[in-house]
Motif scaffolding. Structure first.
Motif, short mmCIF file in Angstrom:
data_model
loop_
_atom_site.label_atom_id
_atom_site.label_comp_id
_atom_site.label_asym_id
_atom_site.label_seq_id
_atom_site.Cartn_x
_atom_site.Cartn_y
_atom_site.Cartn_z
N LEU A 51 0.84 -1.20 0.00
CA LEU A 51 0.00 0.00 0.00
C LEU A 51 0.87 1.25 0.00
O LEU A 51 0.64 2.18 -0.79
N LEU A 52 1.87 1.30 0.85
CA LEU A 52 2.75 2.46 0.91
C LEU A 52 3.56 2.61 -0.37
O LEU A 52 3.80 3.73 -0.83
N HIS B 193 6.91 6.24 -2.86
CA HIS B 193 6.84 5.01 -2.07
C HIS B 193 6.70 5.28 -0.58
O HIS B 193 7.19 4.50 0.25
N ALA B 194 6.06 6.38 -0.25
CA ALA B 194 5.81 6.72 1.16
C ALA B 194 4.59 7.63 1.23
O ALA B 194 4.50 8.60 0.48
N ALA B 195 3.66 7.29 2.11
CA ALA B 195 2.46 8.10 2.30
C ALA B 195 2.67 9.08 3.44
O ALA B 195 3.50 8.87 4.33
N ASP B 196 1.92 10.19 3.42
CA ASP B 196 1.91 11.09 4.56
C ASP B 196 1.11 10.49 5.72
O ASP B 196 1.50 10.61 6.88
N PHE B 197 -0.01 9.85 5.37
CA PHE B 197 -0.94 9.37 6.39
C PHE B 197 -1.57 8.05 5.98
O PHE B 197 -1.83 7.81 4.81
N CYS C 6 -14.45 -7.20 8.08
CA CYS C 6 -13.35 -6.61 7.30
C CYS C 6 -13.41 -5.09 7.32
O CYS C 6 -14.48 -4.49 7.46
N THR C 7 -12.25 -4.48 7.13
CA THR C 7 -12.17 -3.02 7.06
C THR C 7 -11.10 -2.64 6.04
O THR C 7 -10.50 -3.51 5.40
N SER C 8 -10.88 -1.33 5.88
CA SER C 8 -9.90 -0.83 4.91
C SER C 8 -8.95 0.15 5.57
O SER C 8 -9.28 0.77 6.60
N ILE C 9 -7.79 0.30 4.96
CA ILE C 9 -6.82 1.34 5.33
C ILE C 9 -6.56 2.16 4.08
O ILE C 9 -6.31 1.61 3.00
N TYR C 10 -6.62 3.49 4.21
CA TYR C 10 -6.37 4.40 3.09
C TYR C 10 -5.04 5.11 3.29
O TYR C 10 -4.74 5.59 4.39
N ALA C 11 -4.25 5.18 2.24
CA ALA C 11 -2.99 5.91 2.25
C ALA C 11 -3.15 7.16 1.39
O ALA C 11 -3.71 7.10 0.30
#
Length: 327
Positions: free
Chosen positions: A181-182, A188-192, A261-266
């Motif tokens: 994901l990141l 190749h890096a998210a802020d949040f 289930c859940t999600s993660i947002y970048a």
């Protein structure tokens, strides 16, 4: 191109500063979104569609001409605001523990912050009805990117049958997916990383046991969890204080109607380059005083806002994650 947190530091109007500070206290997200003032209700943005082709030639040969192409799209603002009314009799009451208008204002601004958090993720004007008045959130934008062929921006978690902390093996497999994901984000890096509270607690526990959790502080001195250089944020609930903005009731394919289930947002922000907020004008708070038509004191807060993006790698989603170790 300021964030609300930066704007609050120089705001001299007491009413507007108190409104902004309350919203910032209730929304980590509002502290960090950069805003561009566009002075209109919509704006055109341009993003790369494809790059030129680079060729090779023989001695005395010619190079072929190639041109990169752009795609133009229109980003539209949503007209948001609230009228905060306090009855004159309540405002005059001597037995109140605090100023009645201030209490109403604080409650309204908390609700405003929760509404922004919700629409940042779930806003979907294409759904019609009342939703047609919203700005488009990142969930719908990521779906659009996926449908356009940017399939790396929407990632299925490999383990959808057990909680991420069930065993060391399951957590390591989840970390592999989290790194995918990141990696899908520019640079190749998210802020949040945005998630719900159950997901944050599970992720924080796993990172702590693996000695991968670090902390920093927000603008109000509160601790913020970090994974590498990325801040971990609980996006919270809607204004009813019960309904999760990012639910734990998704199916394994990321749709609604599941049980665990859940999600993660970048996300990664950058005005004109990645993802950013657009506003017709900065947030406005007006004390309209005692109305002539009824015995009510009124404060009006209005802010016409939306989101804009020009880089498909500014946001991504990992779905099908089971946070509970007992699942």
């Amino acid at each position: 191109m300021w964030t609300l947190a930066e704007f609050s530091k120089i705001e001299q109007d007491p009413l507007r500063k108190s409104v902004i500070d309350t919203m910032l206290m209730e929304s980590n997200l509002m502290q960090v979104v950069p805003w561009e003032t566009i002075g209109q209700l919509s704006t055109g943005v341009i993003r790369y569609q494809d790059l030129p082709s680079i060729g090779f030639r023989n001695i005395n040969g010619a190079l072929s001409e190639s041109t990169g192409h752009f795609e133009q799209k229109t980003e539209t603002l949503a007209l948001s605001g609230v009228e905060i009314d306090t009855d004159d009799a309540i405002a005059r009451a001597k037995n109140s523990v605090a100023d009645a208008r201030s209490i109403q204002q604080g409650m309204s601004m908390k609700a405003y912050a929760y509404a922004f958090n919700d629409k940042f993720i779930n806003g979907n004007p294409a759904a019609g009805g009342a939703s047609s008045k919203e700005f488009k959130g990142i969930s719908a934008r990521i779906d659009d990117l996926f449908n356009e062929g940017h399939t790396n921006q929407k990632i299925a978690c490999n383990s959808t049958s057990t909680g991420i902390n069930n065993t060391t093996t399951t957590f390591n497999a989840f970390l592999d997916d989290l790194d995918k994901l990141l990696y899908a984000i520019q640079g190749h890096a998210a802020d949040f990383l945005l998630m719900n509270h159950k997901m944050l607690l599970a992720l924080r526990a796993g990172l702590r046991r693996s000695a991968l959790l670090s902390t920093t502080q927000d603008a109000f001195g509160r601790n913020i969890d970090m994974y590498g250089t990325t801040r971990l944020i609980d996006i919270g609930t809607k204004a009813d204080q019960m309904t999760e903005i990012i639910t734990s009731a998704e199916t394994t394919v990321g749709a609604t109607g599941g049980t665990e289930c859940t999600s993660i947002y970048a996300v990664k922000f950058g005005v004109g380059e990645l993802l950013w907020g657009i506003q017709q004008y900065p947030l406005e708070a007006l004390d309209l005083g005692l109305l002539t038509t009824s015995p009510l004191w009124r404060t009006r807060v209005q802010w016409n806002i939306g989101l804009a993006d020009v880089n498909p790698r500014c946001m991504a989603r990992l779905y099908g994650v089971v946070p509970d170790a007992s699942a």
